[in-house]
Design a protein around this motif. Structure first.
Motif, PDB file in Angstrom:
ATOM      1  N   GLU A  99       3.158   6.131  -5.687  1.00  0.00           N
ATOM      2  CA  GLU A  99       2.859   6.262  -7.115  1.00  0.00           C
ATOM      3  C   GLU A  99       1.753   7.278  -7.367  1.00  0.00           C
ATOM      4  OE1 GLU A  99       1.847   2.339  -8.320  1.00  0.00           O
ATOM      5  OE2 GLU A  99       3.865   1.530  -8.032  1.00  0.00           O
ATOM      6  N   GLY A 100       1.191   7.818  -6.298  1.00  0.00           N
ATOM      7  CA  GLY A 100       0.177   8.861  -6.437  1.00  0.00           C
ATOM      8  C   GLY A 100      -1.250   8.400  -6.294  1.00  0.00           C
ATOM      9  N   LEU A 101      -1.475   7.160  -5.855  1.00  0.00           N
ATOM     10  CA  LEU A 101      -2.844   6.683  -5.692  1.00  0.00           C
ATOM     11  C   LEU A 101      -3.544   7.405  -4.553  1.00  0.00           C
ATOM     12  CD1 LEU A 101      -2.229   4.385  -7.703  1.00  0.00           C
ATOM     13  CD2 LEU A 101      -3.509   2.870  -6.198  1.00  0.00           C
ATOM     14  N   THR A 102      -4.802   7.737  -4.752  1.00  0.00           N
ATOM     15  CA  THR A 102      -5.601   8.351  -3.711  1.00  0.00           C
ATOM     16  C   THR A 102      -6.055   7.295  -2.714  1.00  0.00           C
ATOM     17  OG1 THR A 102      -7.666   8.015  -4.917  1.00  0.00           O
ATOM     18  CG2 THR A 102      -6.453  10.065  -5.361  1.00  0.00           C
ATOM     19  N   SER A 103      -6.573   7.751  -1.589  1.00  0.00           N
ATOM     20  CA  SER A 103      -7.061   6.808  -0.579  1.00  0.00           C
ATOM     21  C   SER A 103      -8.191   5.960  -1.124  1.00  0.00           C
ATOM     22  CB  SER A 103      -7.528   7.570   0.667  1.00  0.00           C
ATOM     23  OG  SER A 103      -6.445   8.184   1.321  1.00  0.00           O
ATOM     24  N   ARG A 104      -9.044   6.539  -1.949  1.00  0.00           N
ATOM     25  CA  ARG A 104     -10.155   5.776  -2.513  1.00  0.00           C
ATOM     26  C   ARG A 104      -9.644   4.666  -3.437  1.00  0.00           C
ATOM     27  NH1 ARG A 104     -15.304   6.828  -2.250  1.00  0.00           N
ATOM     28  NH2 ARG A 104     -14.898   8.948  -1.508  1.00  0.00           N
TER      29      ARG A 104
ATOM     30  N   ALA B 162      -7.864  -1.121  -4.287  1.00  0.00           N
ATOM     31  CA  ALA B 162      -6.756  -2.054  -4.461  1.00  0.00           C
ATOM     32  C   ALA B 162      -6.732  -3.082  -3.339  1.00  0.00           C
ATOM     33  CB  ALA B 162      -5.434  -1.279  -4.504  1.00  0.00           C
ATOM     34  N   LEU B 163      -7.018  -2.617  -2.119  1.00  0.00           N
ATOM     35  CA  LEU B 163      -7.051  -3.535  -0.979  1.00  0.00           C
ATOM     36  C   LEU B 163      -8.247  -4.474  -1.085  1.00  0.00           C
ATOM     37  CD1 LEU B 163      -5.555  -4.205   1.639  1.00  0.00           C
ATOM     38  CD2 LEU B 163      -6.977  -2.525   2.825  1.00  0.00           C
ATOM     39  N   ALA B 164      -9.372  -3.956  -1.565  1.00  0.00           N
ATOM     40  CA  ALA B 164     -10.568  -4.793  -1.748  1.00  0.00           C
ATOM     41  C   ALA B 164     -10.312  -5.891  -2.777  1.00  0.00           C
ATOM     42  CB  ALA B 164     -11.750  -3.923  -2.173  1.00  0.00           C
TER      43      ALA B 164
ATOM     44  N   LEU C  32       0.832  -1.205   0.000  1.00  0.00           N
ATOM     45  CA  LEU C  32       0.000   0.000   0.000  1.00  0.00           C
ATOM     46  C   LEU C  32       0.865   1.253   0.000  1.00  0.00           C
ATOM     47  CD1 LEU C  32      -2.775  -1.081   2.543  1.00  0.00           C
ATOM     48  CD2 LEU C  32      -2.948  -0.977   0.047  1.00  0.00           C
ATOM     49  N   ALA C  33       1.969   1.225   0.749  1.00  0.00           N
ATOM     50  CA  ALA C  33       2.868   2.383   0.791  1.00  0.00           C
ATOM     51  C   ALA C  33       3.488   2.626  -0.584  1.00  0.00           C
ATOM     52  CB  ALA C  33       3.962   2.155   1.830  1.00  0.00           C
TER      53      ALA C  33
ATOM     54  N   LYS D 204      -8.098   5.819   5.245  1.00  0.00           N
ATOM     55  CA  LYS D 204      -9.265   6.662   5.501  1.00  0.00           C
ATOM     56  C   LYS D 204      -9.575   7.492   4.271  1.00  0.00           C
ATOM     57  CE  LYS D 204      -8.894   7.104  10.536  1.00  0.00           C
ATOM     58  NZ  LYS D 204      -8.787   8.044  11.673  1.00  0.00           N
ATOM     59  N   VAL D 205     -10.847   7.547   3.941  1.00  0.00           N
ATOM     60  CA  VAL D 205     -11.289   8.321   2.783  1.00  0.00           C
ATOM     61  C   VAL D 205     -12.214   9.431   3.255  1.00  0.00           C
ATOM     62  CG1 VAL D 205     -12.544   8.252   0.588  1.00  0.00           C
ATOM     63  CG2 VAL D 205     -11.125   6.308   1.271  1.00  0.00           C
TER      64      VAL D 205
END
Length: 321
Positions: A85-90, A95-97, A79-80, A124-125
């Motif tokens: 790479e610039g991914l947002t929390s959403r 990705a985790l789902a 996740l880190a 957190k979103v």
């Protein structure tokens, strides 16, 4: 389903048992779970990134047995890496789902990988409220005359107005509107059956302005539309691209002085918010939108509350002291 690993990024080795599990998992999502095609595509892409990261993180292509032994720290490292790479929390949540869905498939008892994923807290979103378009500009968007000054053929303007009328008048997603066939063209006074996310069907009433907008488009359309072919077609007679509708919306934003939040999907939000503000029942709005959970629909109560508070703050004499 004989799925192959799609080419979604740099080439890296994939262990044969992982490749087979990946393809079987995508088939399971599609054929058994009936997950929407775009969701399957997104999940597959996210899992591809997981496998690419693990090749670098572990130094070689991991087998299913090695993936099952991953610890929470390995997942946090993934996740880190995606965050850098610039991914947002959403996007990280999705990705985790995807990773959790794959884990449940290969580890149904939840002993190894599933347990490690369960120990990782989701990002957190910040919850943002839908941003509907006000009633007057929403109605103007469904009128071809609003774009009369553009150098476009009348049938194209009528077509775009008809699509937007379906989004605002029936609460459709753009993909739902563009998936309609000529045979399914909405008619006033008759219910319309829509197949939404996950293949879930819902029945929608068709109000007269929506039916009239579609009829106006059909009367001007220069193409022969077969009953089982697309209702809405592009300039060359093929299926209409969502991007064309988005571009039409961009032009309307400029003409009506609206912000960038006024997208085609915002008209679906407008449908729900305006129904609620006129006394619509929340459960009925849920059914009209095709939401699986009432909690998803309840966010529109917050939108309406925010609107009322803004009116109060702007209008009440004591609010401006």
């Amino acid at each position: 389903m004989n799925a192959s690993v799609p080419d979604l990024g740099p080439v890296f080795p994939i262990a044969p048992d992982v490749r087979a599990a990946y393809a079987a998992w995508l088939g399971y999502l599609t054929d058994e779970r009936r997950v929407a095609a775009k969701t399957v595509e997104a999940y597959g892409r996210d899992m591809r990134f997981v496998l690419g990261f693990l090749c670098q993180h572990l130094g070689s292509a991991p087998s299913l047995q090695e993936i099952a032994r991953l610890a929470p720290r390995d997942i946090r490292a993934y996740l880190a890496a995606r965050r850098t790479e610039g991914l947002t929390s959403r996007s990280l949540m999705r990705a985790l789902a995807a990773f959790r869905s794959f884990a449940r498939y290969v580890d149904p008892k939840g002993i190894g990988l599933s347990a490690a994923l369960a120990a990782v807290r989701a990002p957190k979103v910040a919850r943002s409220l839908p941003k509907p378009v006000a009633p007057l500009p929403a109605r103007a968007m469904t009128d071809p005359e609003t774009r009369a000054g553009e150098a476009r053929e009348p049938w194209v303007l009528a077509r775009d107005a008809a699509v937007l009328a379906l989004l605002y008048g029936c609460g459709l997603r753009i993909s739902e509107a563009l998936s309609l066939t000529r045979r399914e063209a909405p008619q006033a006074g008759r219910a319309m059956t829509i197949t939404g996310k996950g293949g879930k069907q819902r029945s929608l009433p068709v109000i007269a302005p929506v039916a009239q907008a579609v009829e106006a488009y059909l009367s001007l359309c220069p193409w022969n539309l077969p009953p089982d072919g697309p209702l809405f077609v592009g300039a060359k007679g093929g299926p209409l691209s969502p991007r064309i509708v988005q571009r039409a919306m961009e032009g309307l934003r400029g003409a009506l002085g609206l912000p960038e939040t006024a997208t085609p999907h915002a008209l679906r939000h407008s449908f729900a918010t305006h129904l609620l503000s006129r006394g619509g029942d929340l459960r009925s709005i849920q059914e009209l939108l095709g939401h699986a959970s009432l909690s998803t629909t309840q966010i529109y109560t917050e939108v309406d509350s925010a609107r009322l508070m803004a009116i109060h703050a702007a209008s009440h004499p004591r609010a401006r002291l």
